[in-house]
Design a protein around this motif. Structure first.
Motif, mmCIF file in Angstrom:
data_model
loop_
_atom_site.group_PDB
_atom_site.id
_atom_site.type_symbol
_atom_site.label_atom_id
_atom_site.label_comp_id
_atom_site.label_asym_id
_atom_site.label_seq_id
_atom_site.Cartn_x
_atom_site.Cartn_y
_atom_site.Cartn_z
ATOM 1 N N THR A 129 0.836 -1.204 0.000
ATOM 2 C CA THR A 129 0.000 0.000 0.000
ATOM 3 C C THR A 129 0.866 1.247 0.000
ATOM 4 O O THR A 129 0.622 2.201 -0.758
ATOM 5 N N ASP A 130 1.889 1.242 0.844
ATOM 6 C CA ASP A 130 2.814 2.374 0.879
ATOM 7 C C ASP A 130 3.535 2.517 -0.462
ATOM 8 O O ASP A 130 3.763 3.638 -0.940
ATOM 9 N N ARG A 131 3.868 1.403 -1.102
ATOM 10 C CA ARG A 131 4.571 1.478 -2.383
ATOM 11 C C ARG A 131 3.682 2.089 -3.457
ATOM 12 O O ARG A 131 4.130 2.900 -4.287
ATOM 13 N N ALA A 132 2.409 1.730 -3.459
ATOM 14 C CA ALA A 132 1.491 2.314 -4.433
ATOM 15 C C ALA A 132 1.375 3.819 -4.233
ATOM 16 O O ALA A 132 1.296 4.591 -5.201
ATOM 17 N N ARG A 133 1.380 4.248 -2.996
ATOM 18 C CA ARG A 133 1.325 5.682 -2.712
ATOM 19 C C ARG A 133 2.595 6.385 -3.194
ATOM 20 O O ARG A 133 2.541 7.513 -3.697
ATOM 21 N N LEU A 134 3.736 5.728 -3.019
ATOM 22 C CA LEU A 134 4.998 6.310 -3.495
ATOM 23 C C LEU A 134 4.976 6.457 -5.017
ATOM 24 O O LEU A 134 5.387 7.493 -5.564
ATOM 25 N N ASP A 135 4.498 5.426 -5.712
ATOM 26 C CA ASP A 135 4.439 5.476 -7.177
ATOM 27 C C ASP A 135 3.563 6.638 -7.646
ATOM 28 O O ASP A 135 3.865 7.289 -8.656
ATOM 29 N N ALA A 136 2.501 6.912 -6.901
ATOM 30 C CA ALA A 136 1.622 8.014 -7.271
ATOM 31 C C ALA A 136 2.248 9.366 -6.973
ATOM 32 O O ALA A 136 1.986 10.353 -7.676
ATOM 33 N N LEU A 193 4.792 14.116 -0.463
ATOM 34 C CA LEU A 193 4.733 12.768 0.097
ATOM 35 C C LEU A 193 3.649 12.662 1.159
ATOM 36 O O LEU A 193 2.924 11.660 1.228
ATOM 37 N N ASP A 194 3.507 13.695 1.988
ATOM 38 C CA ASP A 194 2.445 13.691 2.996
ATOM 39 C C ASP A 194 1.066 13.674 2.351
ATOM 40 O O ASP A 194 0.143 12.983 2.814
ATOM 41 N N GLU A 195 0.906 14.436 1.288
ATOM 42 C CA GLU A 195 -0.396 14.481 0.600
ATOM 43 C C GLU A 195 -0.797 13.107 0.071
ATOM 44 O O GLU A 195 -1.982 12.784 0.010
ATOM 45 N N HIS A 196 0.187 12.304 -0.308
ATOM 46 C CA HIS A 196 -0.099 10.961 -0.835
ATOM 47 C C HIS A 196 -0.042 9.874 0.249
ATOM 48 O O HIS A 196 -0.230 8.694 -0.055
ATOM 49 N N GLY A 197 0.234 10.259 1.506
ATOM 50 C CA GLY A 197 0.270 9.277 2.591
ATOM 51 C C GLY A 197 1.493 8.396 2.584
ATOM 52 O O GLY A 197 1.458 7.270 3.116
#
Length: 787
Positions: A658-665, A698-702
């Motif tokens: 889940t964190d990785r998907a957020r990083l990709d976004a 990064l905070d905006e995307h969690g």
């Protein structure tokens, strides 16, 4: 002879390292621990869980969907350990206090109630980054104390040999493989639980206690993070945390790293003058060396001068030969090992500080063993780690059968150790720090100084390990002084020290002698190493870290890096933390039985616990996937590391897909990348903007990330909220002026950040008058005691 917490039930609702370690320590002490495996546990894959969950029952329950079962277990428990940043309905402190008034409820969070950090991710690496802990891997030139105190460095122009540099040849903070913030929080939470159990034994009531990863940082940096009005006070500042000072690591002819601390040129050069390592008749041992280096700041000049010669000498001979001659000379020395090599050491296995446990997948694994020993309450660690959810049905039955908890009786004591007197005979840090923690819990701690403790009592190391004590300077070698001390023992509850035990016997302050005077005495002795052949060897934080493997991990030696001793090392202080746990457990036992007992632990035990994420099969063929830092000390993976930005530094700590998907976004162009390609892509992206700009995205995307603090400690020392709440404490000292340093480390009824460290002999008259001594002035004049 039952284990001290036999008969107690602990519910473990934690996630992450700190809570798992706390409940491991409680299980090791005999408690029945029910581990609740939660469906959203993002730390479930940590390799260290194979160690930290040993001896526990394991139930797979959802704290929300299975709330009735979870509350049923807690209703019948003595202790709850949880890591909620926001407690689910029905599991908040007030609700649980109504459910079970005798419950000791322990919360471990990221930052506690710190206003400036509220809501930030509770991940060890991110807390370390945000607080500036990663700068302390090598320290800052002039020391962090110098930087925080605005000191003008008299050695600013010191020429430094590039080969003596600490860490990789690059600027910036360094990622460390040992989770110091979590380890610190684990020790502190275990102390808080032990203190609250003791308070419950006295007053009959449970209570809510807490600590945080932030307080774990404050604890682990106590040696290096101080602010003084007069940092140039005589003997106060040391060189040990300055990166320009080599830390005693040398490479030998067979490629092994050795650790010799504090560096003794007389030894290194004296024994290597010929073609073989030979101990000369004089000049090479700590007792008679002509060439020696003290810890005062300006001694760094001598260290820089002699280090190249010592390094060249080390390179001429193999490590085992150096170890042999160092043992003969009585010099603190060890060969640097990985944690896995330490776990295969037969001496540690025989001692019990390493244990071999059954494992359903691997047959058996070796891991850290018993690190706190109570002579009358021995705990045997025999059960390995069960499969997740193995005891779910049992847990549901237990919860359904739970009856209402009895009402709490009595009243809370003013402090957990109110009315307890501790006599501290400790030396350096490892002994005194544990007694200071007891002072923070309300004990009257008397620092029993020798008549010649002047130098050490002036140092930064004394200021952080002797706060809140009273000083009595006394000559124990004088029969009159010994008689006075024995009279004081009659009034004491605890004697605490770390001198070599044969020395204690010669001085007649050993357990056998003092128990004859006070049969209910709790006597705590801490050592350097384990029981066995190494027990008589000289030891310290650095050599024990070499032996246990923490220097290997933090120095990225898995990837060819140089071993590293960071000033955050919880070796000396870790030994103190373990000793405080042991004393509290022994007092709990004394409250129930009326009997005192012998307590012991060691610096090596602390470092084995610090590296407890490591495990191995007995033959070494399979090892745990503990964190392994890359040689440049960026981190442990592309998504769990430090990155330089165009301005400043970022730290990522992704936990799952889940964190990785957020990083990709959040970061264009990195989706689908992995390994080196991902690290390169993130590096290019982050270098295109400032750390502050990137953290907003990064905070905006969690995405779990932090800006690395611009330096060590400033974010804490300049935070008025932390000062107001006592996490950072301040006071005036006659020598160093106004001072600030680590304050309250745990939150429970009566705990406090005790005051400044005493001057040697400052309270001699006061203490002797309390004892009823009438000829105090005559004793002072005769040199039996000192004011």
């Amino acid at each position: 002879m039952a284990a001290v917490y036999s008969g107690l039930r602990v519910v473990d609702l934690s996630q992450g390292i700190a809570g798992a370690m706390v409940t491991m320590f409680l299980a090791d002490a005999g408690a029945e621990v029910v581990r609740i495996d939660q469906p959203d546990d993002r730390f479930a894959e940590l390799s260290g869980n194979r160690v930290w969950h040993r001896g526990k029952r394991r139930a797979r329950l959802d704290p929300v969907a299975d709330i009735d079962t979870v509350r049923g277990l807690i209703a019948g428990a003595d202790v709850l350990v949880e890591t909620f940043e926001q407690a689910p309905a029905g599991l908040d402190a007030a609700a649980l206090a109504r459910l079970n008034p005798r419950l000791v409820h322990c919360s471990i969070t990221a930052y506690g109630g710190a206003a400036a950090h509220r809501g930030r991710p509770a991940v060890d690496a991110l807390v370390a980054a945000r607080t500036g802990l990663y700068w302390e891997a090598r320290g800052v030139p002039g020391t962090t104390i110098g930087a925080l105190s605005g000191r003008v460095d008299p050695l600013a122009d010191l020429e430094v040999d590039p080969d003596t540099a600490v860490g990789p040849d690059r600027e910036g903070p360094m990622f460390m493989g040992i989770p110091w913030a979590s380890n610190g929080a684990a020790y502190l939470a275990t102390i808080a639980v032990a203190a609250a159990l003791r308070a419950r034994e006295v007053g009959g009531r449970g209570q809510h206690v807490s600590t945080s990863l932030l307080q774990g940082v404050i604890c682990s940096t106590a040696i290096a993070w101080q602010r003084a009005e007069n940092p140039d006070a005589e003997d106060y500042l040391g060189w040990t945390t300055d990166p320009r000072a080599p830390k005693g690591f040398y490479r030998t002819s067979d490629g092994r790293w050795i650790q010799q601390w504090v560096q003794l040129p007389g030894f290194m050069l004296g024994v290597s003058a010929g073609d073989e390592l030979v101990l000369p008749e004089r000049g090479a041992s700590p007792k008679d060396a002509d060439l020696r280096i003290e810890t005062s700041y300006t001694e760094m000049v001598l260290l820089q001068h002699f280090h190249p010669e010592m390094a060249a000498a080390a390179a001429r001979f193999p490590a085992q030969d150096w170890e042999r001659v160092a043992a003969a000379a009585g010099v603190p020395f060890e060969i640097v090992r990985s944690p896995e090599e330490a776990l295969r050491d037969p001496a540690l296995l025989a001692d019990g500080s390493v244990v071999e446990l059954p494992d359903p997948e691997l047959g058996a694994v070796r891991c850290v063993g018993s690190v706190v020993r109570l002579g009358d309450c021995p705990a045997t660690i025999e059960r390995g780690t069960a499969a997740e959810g193995a005891d779910t049905a049992w847990a549901r039955e237990q919860a359904a059968a739970t009856t209402a908890a009895p009402p709490a009786g009595g009243a809370d004591p003013a402090a957990p150790l109110a009315g307890v007197r501790v006599l501290d005979l400790g030396l350096a840090i490892a002994g005194p720090y544990g007694a200071q923690l007891l002072a923070d819990l309300g004990a009257d701690v008397i620092k029993v100084n020798s008549m010649r403790d002047d130098f050490w009592m002036r140092t930064q190391y004394s200021h952080m390990s002797n706060r809140g004590k009273r000083s009595l300077a006394i000559d124990l070698k004088d029969p009159r002084g010994l008689a006075l001390f024995h009279d004081l023992v009659r009034t004491a509850d605890v004697v605490h020290h770390n001198m070599r035990y044969p020395a204690a016997q010669r001085l007649q302050v050993d357990y056998e002698s003092l128990r004859a005077i006070n049969p209910t005495l709790v006597y705590c002795h801490t050592r350097g190493y384990e029981h066995g052949e190494r027990e008589a060897k000289p030891a310290n934080d650095q050599t024990a870290a070499a032996l246990a493997g923490t220097e290997w991990v933090d120095g990225a030696a898995d990837d060819g890096g140089t071993p590293l001793w960071p000033s955050t090392s919880l070796g000396d202080t870790g030994n103190g933390l373990l000793s405080a746990i042991g004393v509290l457990q022994a007092l709990y036992h004394r409250d129930r039985t009326g009997r005192g007992q012998f307590v012991d632990t060691s610096i090596l035990y602390a470092h084995l616990a610090n590296a407890s994420a490591a495990w191995t099969t007995p033959d070494g063929s399979v090892t745990g996937m503990r964190p392994a830092v890359d040689a440049q000390s960026w981190g442990i993976s592309p998504t769990h590391r430090i990155y330089p930005a165009a301005e400043g530094w970022l730290c990522l700590a992704l936990r799952d897909e889940t964190d990785r998907a957020r990083l990709d976004a959040a970061v264009p162009g990195v989706a689908g990348l992995d390994g080196d390609a991902l690290a390169e892509g993130l590096g290019v992206a982050f270098a295109s903007g400032t750390a502050e700009a990137w953290i907003t995205t990064l905070d905006e995307h969690g995405v779990p990330a932090e800006v690395v603090a611009p330096g060590p400690g400033t974010v804490l020392f300049d935070d008025p909220d932390l000062k107001e709440r006592g996490l950072m404490t301040g006071f005036h000292h006659p020598m160093t002026g106004d001072m600030e340093m680590a304050g309250r480390l745990f939150d429970l009824t009566g705990a406090r950040a005790s005051g400044r460290s005493p001057m040697i002999g400052e309270h001699t008259r006061e203490i002797l008058h309390e004892l009823g001594v009438s000829d105090v002035e005559e004793l002072l004049a005769a040199g039996v005691v000192r004011g």
